[in-house]
Write a protein that holds these residues in place. Structure first.
Motif, PDB file in Angstrom:
ATOM      1  N   GLY A  23      37.960  47.144  35.027  1.00 36.17           N
ATOM      2  CA  GLY A  23      37.151  47.062  33.893  1.00 36.17           C
ATOM      3  C   GLY A  23      35.691  47.917  34.117  1.00 36.17           C
ATOM      4  O   GLY A  23      35.406  48.397  35.166  1.00 36.17           O
ATOM      5  N   PRO A  24      34.965  47.774  33.308  1.00 40.84           N
ATOM      6  CA  PRO A  24      33.587  48.188  33.024  1.00 40.84           C
ATOM      7  C   PRO A  24      32.710  47.536  34.333  1.00 40.84           C
ATOM      8  O   PRO A  24      32.671  46.443  34.432  1.00 40.84           O
ATOM      9  CB  PRO A  24      32.992  47.869  31.708  1.00 40.84           C
ATOM     10  N   ASP A  25      32.024  48.570  34.862  1.00 40.09           N
ATOM     11  CA  ASP A  25      31.011  48.280  35.937  1.00 40.09           C
ATOM     12  C   ASP A  25      31.695  47.346  37.000  1.00 40.09           C
ATOM     13  O   ASP A  25      30.985  46.852  37.619  1.00 40.09           O
ATOM     14  CB  ASP A  25      29.719  47.340  35.302  1.00 40.09           C
ATOM     15  N   SER A  26      33.246  47.441  37.105  1.00 41.00           N
ATOM     16  CA  SER A  26      33.568  46.650  38.167  1.00 41.00           C
ATOM     17  C   SER A  26      33.430  47.674  39.498  1.00 41.00           C
ATOM     18  O   SER A  26      33.152  49.038  39.392  1.00 41.00           O
ATOM     19  CB  SER A  26      35.234  46.409  37.954  1.00 41.00           C
ATOM     20  N   SER A  27      33.828  46.884  40.865  1.00 43.68           N
ATOM     21  CA  SER A  27      33.716  47.985  41.810  1.00 43.68           C
ATOM     22  C   SER A  27      34.864  47.660  43.027  1.00 43.68           C
ATOM     23  O   SER A  27      35.028  46.382  43.105  1.00 43.68           O
ATOM     24  CB  SER A  27      32.465  48.103  42.456  1.00 43.68           C
ATOM     25  N   VAL A  73      41.398  43.922  36.927  1.00 36.50           N
ATOM     26  CA  VAL A  73      40.159  43.659  37.599  1.00 36.50           C
ATOM     27  C   VAL A  73      39.196  43.886  36.281  1.00 36.50           C
ATOM     28  O   VAL A  73      39.040  44.800  35.721  1.00 36.50           O
ATOM     29  CB  VAL A  73      39.753  44.627  38.755  1.00 36.50           C
ATOM     30  N   GLY A  74      38.422  42.573  35.982  1.00 39.97           N
ATOM     31  CA  GLY A  74      37.647  42.827  34.813  1.00 39.97           C
ATOM     32  C   GLY A  74      36.357  43.199  34.928  1.00 39.97           C
ATOM     33  O   GLY A  74      35.926  43.793  36.053  1.00 39.97           O
ATOM     34  N   ALA A  75      35.404  43.300  34.096  1.00 35.84           N
ATOM     35  CA  ALA A  75      34.045  43.701  34.203  1.00 35.84           C
ATOM     36  C   ALA A  75      33.337  43.036  35.015  1.00 35.84           C
ATOM     37  O   ALA A  75      33.069  41.911  35.468  1.00 35.84           O
ATOM     38  CB  ALA A  75      33.399  43.489  32.620  1.00 35.84           C
ATOM     39  N   HIS A  79      54.513  37.168  39.757  1.00 40.12           N
ATOM     40  CA  HIS A  79      53.177  37.067  39.776  1.00 40.12           C
ATOM     41  C   HIS A  79      52.400  38.245  39.664  1.00 40.12           C
ATOM     42  O   HIS A  79      52.552  38.859  40.706  1.00 40.12           O
ATOM     43  CB  HIS A  79      52.592  36.095  40.793  1.00 40.12           C
ATOM     44  N   GLY A  80      51.822  38.617  38.641  1.00 41.74           N
ATOM     45  CA  GLY A  80      50.855  39.912  38.760  1.00 41.74           C
ATOM     46  C   GLY A  80      49.316  39.089  39.398  1.00 41.74           C
ATOM     47  O   GLY A  80      49.539  38.033  39.624  1.00 41.74           O
ATOM     48  N   THR A  81      48.513  39.817  39.408  1.00 41.78           N
ATOM     49  CA  THR A  81      46.980  39.582  39.877  1.00 41.78           C
ATOM     50  C   THR A  81      46.113  39.839  38.836  1.00 41.78           C
ATOM     51  O   THR A  81      45.997  40.774  38.344  1.00 41.78           O
ATOM     52  CB  THR A  81      46.477  39.938  41.295  1.00 41.78           C
ATOM     53  N   GLU A  82      45.638  38.615  38.378  1.00 43.69           N
ATOM     54  CA  GLU A  82      44.363  38.829  37.133  1.00 43.69           C
ATOM     55  C   GLU A  82      43.100  38.653  38.022  1.00 43.69           C
ATOM     56  O   GLU A  82      42.964  37.279  38.354  1.00 43.69           O
ATOM     57  CB  GLU A  82      44.638  37.701  36.211  1.00 43.69           C
ATOM     58  N   ILE A  83      42.189  39.161  38.005  1.00 44.93           N
ATOM     59  CA  ILE A  83      40.857  39.055  38.469  1.00 44.93           C
ATOM     60  C   ILE A  83      39.902  39.353  37.244  1.00 44.93           C
ATOM     61  O   ILE A  83      39.744  40.360  36.722  1.00 44.93           O
ATOM     62  CB  ILE A  83      40.548  39.855  39.534  1.00 44.93           C
ATOM     63  N   HIS A  84      39.218  38.176  36.707  1.00 42.88           N
ATOM     64  CA  HIS A  84      38.380  38.198  35.494  1.00 42.88           C
ATOM     65  C   HIS A  84      37.310  38.791  35.679  1.00 42.88           C
ATOM     66  O   HIS A  84      36.778  39.507  36.503  1.00 42.88           O
ATOM     67  CB  HIS A  84      38.621  36.898  34.918  1.00 42.88           C
ATOM     68  N   ASP A  85      36.353  38.502  34.768  1.00 37.16           N
ATOM     69  CA  ASP A  85      34.861  39.115  34.854  1.00 37.16           C
ATOM     70  C   ASP A  85      33.956  38.408  35.742  1.00 37.16           C
ATOM     71  O   ASP A  85      34.149  37.401  35.968  1.00 37.16           O
ATOM     72  CB  ASP A  85      34.308  38.905  33.315  1.00 37.16           C
ATOM     73  N   GLY A 100      25.191  37.184  42.666  1.00 43.38           N
ATOM     74  CA  GLY A 100      25.744  38.049  43.440  1.00 43.38           C
ATOM     75  C   GLY A 100      26.699  39.201  42.652  1.00 43.38           C
ATOM     76  O   GLY A 100      26.565  40.440  43.230  1.00 43.38           O
ATOM     77  N   ALA A 101      27.294  38.805  41.800  1.00 45.58           N
ATOM     78  CA  ALA A 101      27.975  39.632  41.104  1.00 45.58           C
ATOM     79  C   ALA A 101      27.278  40.615  40.400  1.00 45.58           C
ATOM     80  O   ALA A 101      27.557  41.983  40.428  1.00 45.58           O
ATOM     81  CB  ALA A 101      28.947  38.763  40.007  1.00 45.58           C
ATOM     82  N   ALA A 102      26.084  40.353  39.828  1.00 50.00           N
ATOM     83  CA  ALA A 102      25.346  41.309  38.980  1.00 50.00           C
ATOM     84  C   ALA A 102      24.579  42.251  40.117  1.00 50.00           C
ATOM     85  O   ALA A 102      24.590  43.402  39.768  1.00 50.00           O
ATOM     86  CB  ALA A 102      24.117  40.448  38.528  1.00 50.00           C
ATOM     87  N   GLY A 103      24.240  41.587  41.448  1.00 48.11           N
ATOM     88  CA  GLY A 103      23.757  42.637  42.481  1.00 48.11           C
ATOM     89  C   GLY A 103      24.641  43.506  42.977  1.00 48.11           C
ATOM     90  O   GLY A 103      24.331  44.741  42.921  1.00 48.11           O
ATOM     91  N   TYR A 104      26.004  43.221  42.930  1.00 48.58           N
ATOM     92  CA  TYR A 104      26.921  44.342  43.241  1.00 48.58           C
ATOM     93  C   TYR A 104      27.087  45.406  42.263  1.00 48.58           C
ATOM     94  O   TYR A 104      27.341  46.462  42.578  1.00 48.58           O
ATOM     95  CB  TYR A 104      28.398  43.820  43.580  1.00 48.58           C
ATOM     96  N   VAL A 105      26.910  45.040  40.685  1.00 46.88           N
ATOM     97  CA  VAL A 105      27.009  46.014  40.027  1.00 46.88           C
ATOM     98  C   VAL A 105      25.946  47.423  40.275  1.00 46.88           C
ATOM     99  O   VAL A 105      26.114  48.416  40.226  1.00 46.88           O
ATOM    100  CB  VAL A 105      26.676  45.439  38.557  1.00 46.88           C
TER     101      VAL A 105
END
Length: 175
Positions: free
Chosen positions: A32-36, A52-54, A71-77, A156-161
């Motif tokens: 997703g957007p701005d993910s890394s 993988v979410g935003a 089972h898939g893997t869902e990583i939300h925002d 921390g999530a914002a810092g990684y963006v």
């Protein structure tokens, strides 16, 4: 970065996402957007889907996989996945945090602002509640996170963006 189609399905990456050199994305993987996805990670969506979410990040050396036909893997925002983590066939809800070398196994759920501590292993089918800290091998509930800890994890999530933007710029300058 290396993108590998599998059985005719290839990764889908938002243009604002950052995928570091050396990362391998295989099959049905969506960023997703701005993910890394950082250096030397493997996201292998060969037999189920990985999303993988935003603004979420998968840090260096981590492996994300799925369980065939189950089972898939869902990583939300806004999710933080620490270095060398293993994420397998589970759901990481928004603002959750997996510490360094944490392992999350099949059919697990980590709710919003839940945290698995560094080096901990969450056995199949377990659920970390919202705002809970779990530690150990196998992981067990330790305590509720403080509002300050939750705020730090969210920052921390914002810092990684921002860090991903800096890496993209630096790498572009090397070409």
């Amino acid at each position: 970065m290396t993108l590998h189609p599998f059985n005719g399905i290839g990764p889908t990456i938002d243009p604002s996402a950052f995928v570091a050199p050396g990362a391998q994305l295989i099959g049905d993987v969506t960023l997703g957007p701005d993910s890394s996805v950082w250096y030397n990670c493997v996201l292998r969506g060969d037999v189920e889907r990985i999303t993988v979410g935003a603004r979420s990040n998968i840090q260096d050396g981590s492996v994300v996989h799925v369980t065939r036909k189950r089972h898939g893997t869902e990583i939300h925002d806004d999710v933080l996945v620490g270095h060398m983590a293993i994420i397998h066939g589970c759901v990481l809800e928004s603002h959750s945090f997996i510490g360094l070398a944490g392992i999350v196994m099949d059919a697990c759920v980590i709710e919003a602002d839940g945290m698995l501590a560094a080096g901990s292993l969450l056995p199949p089918g377990k659920r970390i509640g919202a705002g809970e800290l779990w530690t150990g091998r196998p992981a067990r509930f330790t305590r509720a996170l403080t509002p300050e800890e939750i705020a730090r994890n969210r920052a921390g999530a914002a810092g990684y963006v921002e860090l991903a933007r800096q890496h993209r710029t630096s790498l572009a300058g090397q070409r």
